[in-house]
Design an enzyme around this catalytic site. Structure first.
Site, mmCIF file in Angstrom:
data_model
loop_
_atom_site.group_PDB
_atom_site.id
_atom_site.type_symbol
_atom_site.label_atom_id
_atom_site.label_comp_id
_atom_site.label_asym_id
_atom_site.label_seq_id
_atom_site.Cartn_x
_atom_site.Cartn_y
_atom_site.Cartn_z
ATOM 1 C CG MET A 321 -1.966 1.083 1.053
ATOM 2 S SD MET A 321 -2.943 1.069 2.568
ATOM 3 C CE MET A 321 -3.986 -0.313 2.366
ATOM 4 C CD1 TRP A 324 -1.465 1.660 -5.888
ATOM 5 C CD2 TRP A 324 -2.563 2.942 -4.343
ATOM 6 N NE1 TRP A 324 -2.664 2.502 -6.496
ATOM 7 C CE2 TRP A 324 -3.132 3.438 -5.148
ATOM 8 C CE3 TRP A 324 -2.550 3.383 -2.992
ATOM 9 C CZ2 TRP A 324 -4.161 4.300 -5.109
ATOM 10 C CZ3 TRP A 324 -3.502 4.336 -2.636
ATOM 11 C CH2 TRP A 324 -4.353 4.597 -3.701
ATOM 12 C CG HIS A 325 -0.229 5.987 -1.119
ATOM 13 N ND1 HIS A 325 -0.454 4.844 -0.231
ATOM 14 C CD2 HIS A 325 -1.279 6.700 -1.276
ATOM 15 C CE1 HIS A 325 -1.719 5.079 0.029
ATOM 16 N NE2 HIS A 325 -2.213 6.106 -0.559
ATOM 17 N N GLY A 326 3.669 5.731 -3.954
ATOM 18 C CA GLY A 326 4.895 6.159 -4.520
ATOM 19 C C GLY A 326 6.071 5.574 -4.150
#
Length: 405
Positions: A321, A324-326
């Protein structure tokens, strides 16, 4: 123009939806008109030539991939694990390229195949692939899949819908209790206006912008606490506002999509928080990462220690997760921080059971639980904000840019 970014967008969208409202009220969903509105507004929202072609190319690529895997699973009745893994990797490949590009080449912060919402579309594709694998989906009509993928209200920022739920509403030619759904949708949009354009705007304009700069230039406990609370509140009202817009427009179009937030700051523990915050994302990771990893470890007998299996799966879930944000250290730390919170909470539950510890269930203990969870979550928001990163970089070189929310 970015979806839901200005009141003008809503005026134009509202006018475009009037014929659809009338049609649905008369018992016809008028799918062709929904498709027409989608095409027009996607063209408007992704009007940059490269971005629009990236969006279209992504749809073609994923449609070919999904139909190929559908043929493999349904027509050939095959279910090789490595074919499934390869399909998943191919499905996430565009997103990986988009996320990695700024790290590999800082001079190109945006990949030429990137566009707003690519993450959410990838979740949809993976949902279809995984449920084809699990034999929960037996066919994926191309037109239906494309409409699911490009569903206008949710394309930019979710909520993340599931194909089987969406399919039922898509195939229904009428909408039950549409007046109620329409009223609910209009209410959600007005509530979204309150959240994003009033409360969120006031926080970011008059509080967050200043305290973020102060925390960067003069980092100390007090300035970081101010930044923590102001950013956390802004994040909620801005993001929840977007979700309310998406839900409202979906309702008006005759779709009752899942909600994304349910009073998250009233959570009594960290698990309760993730059942209330960005619900469609957290449930997606729970179902397709955590549960599958737990099952795989147990079936493969890599470990018999249920506590270890659960903890490893938590770190995998929240680590992914964060990624996924960066590909930035504070996003990864944010994910791992929440993994630690989840593992710690499970350890606390085991401790209570082992020692037969009973805590009174009253307003005081509930208030304390909410306060502890609230502050633990907001510490995570501070990490996620990147403000500590700005402070570190500024201390190294004062000429580094300041945060600009």
């Amino acid at each position: 123009m970015q979806p839901y970014s200005t009141p003008f967008y809503f005026i134009v969208l509202g006018l475009a939806l009037i014929p659809l409202i009338v049609s649905i009220s008369l018992g016809k969903k008028m799918l062709w008109y929904q498709v027409l509105v989608t095409i027009i507004f996607l063209g408007w929202s992704f009007s940059g030539s490269v971005t629009l072609w990236a969006l279209l190319g992504y749809g073609v690529y994923q449609s070919v991939l999904v139909k190929a895997y559908e043929y493999y699973r349904v027509k050939r009745a095959s279910n090789n694990t490595w074919v499934f893994y390869a399909t998943v990797l191919l499905a996430i490949l565009p997103l990986v390229i988009v996320k990695v590009t700024p790290t590999v080449d800082p001079s190109r912060p945006n990949s030429i195949i990137g566009f707003l919402g690519i993450s959410y579309l990838t979740f949809k594709v993976l949902n279809v692939v995984i449920e084809l694998r699990d034999d929960l989906i037996h066919q994926v009509p191309l037109r239906q899949f494309i409409y699911f993928l490009y569903f206008l209200p949710t394309i930019s920022s979710g909520p993340i819908d599931r194909y089987r739920r969406f399919e039922k509403e898509y195939q229904n030619r009428t909408v039950e209790n549409y007046p109620t759904l329409l009223g609910h949708g209009i209410f959600q949009i007005f509530l979204g206006f309150l959240y994003k354009f009033i409360i969120g705007h006031l926080i970011v304009t008059y509080i967050l912008h200043n305290v973020a700069i102060t925390a960067t230039v003069n980092p100390n406990f007090l300035t970081m606490v101010e930044a923590m609370y102001s950013y956390g509140l802004y994040l909620f009202f801005d993001f929840a506002g977007y979700s309310l817009f998406a839900i409202g427009v979906s309702n008006i179009m005759g779709y009752d999509i899942p909600i994304n937030f349910v009073r998250p700051f009233a959570a009594k523990n960290i698990k309760d928080f993730w059942n209330r915050w960005h619900i469609t994302l957290s449930f997606w990771f729970r179902d397709f990462v955590y549960m599958r990893l737990v099952k795989t470890i147990m079936v493969k007998r890599w470990s018999k220690n249920r506590i270890l299996i659960s903890n490893v799966s938590y770190f995998a879930l929240f680590g992914l997760m964060g990624l996924w944000h960066g590909l930035t250290w504070y996003y990864i730390v944010y994910g791992l921080y929440h993994a630690v919170l989840m593992v710690s909470y499970d350890a606390w539950l085991r401790y209570k059971r082992r020692h037969h510890l009973k805590i009174a269930d009253n307003w005081l203990t509930k208030g304390l639980s909410i306060a502890l969870t609230f502050n633990a979550v907001f510490i995570g928001f501070l990490i996620f904000s990147g403000i500590p990163n700005f402070a570190i970089l500024h201390s190294i070189n004062p000429s580094n840019p300041l945060p600009n929310f």
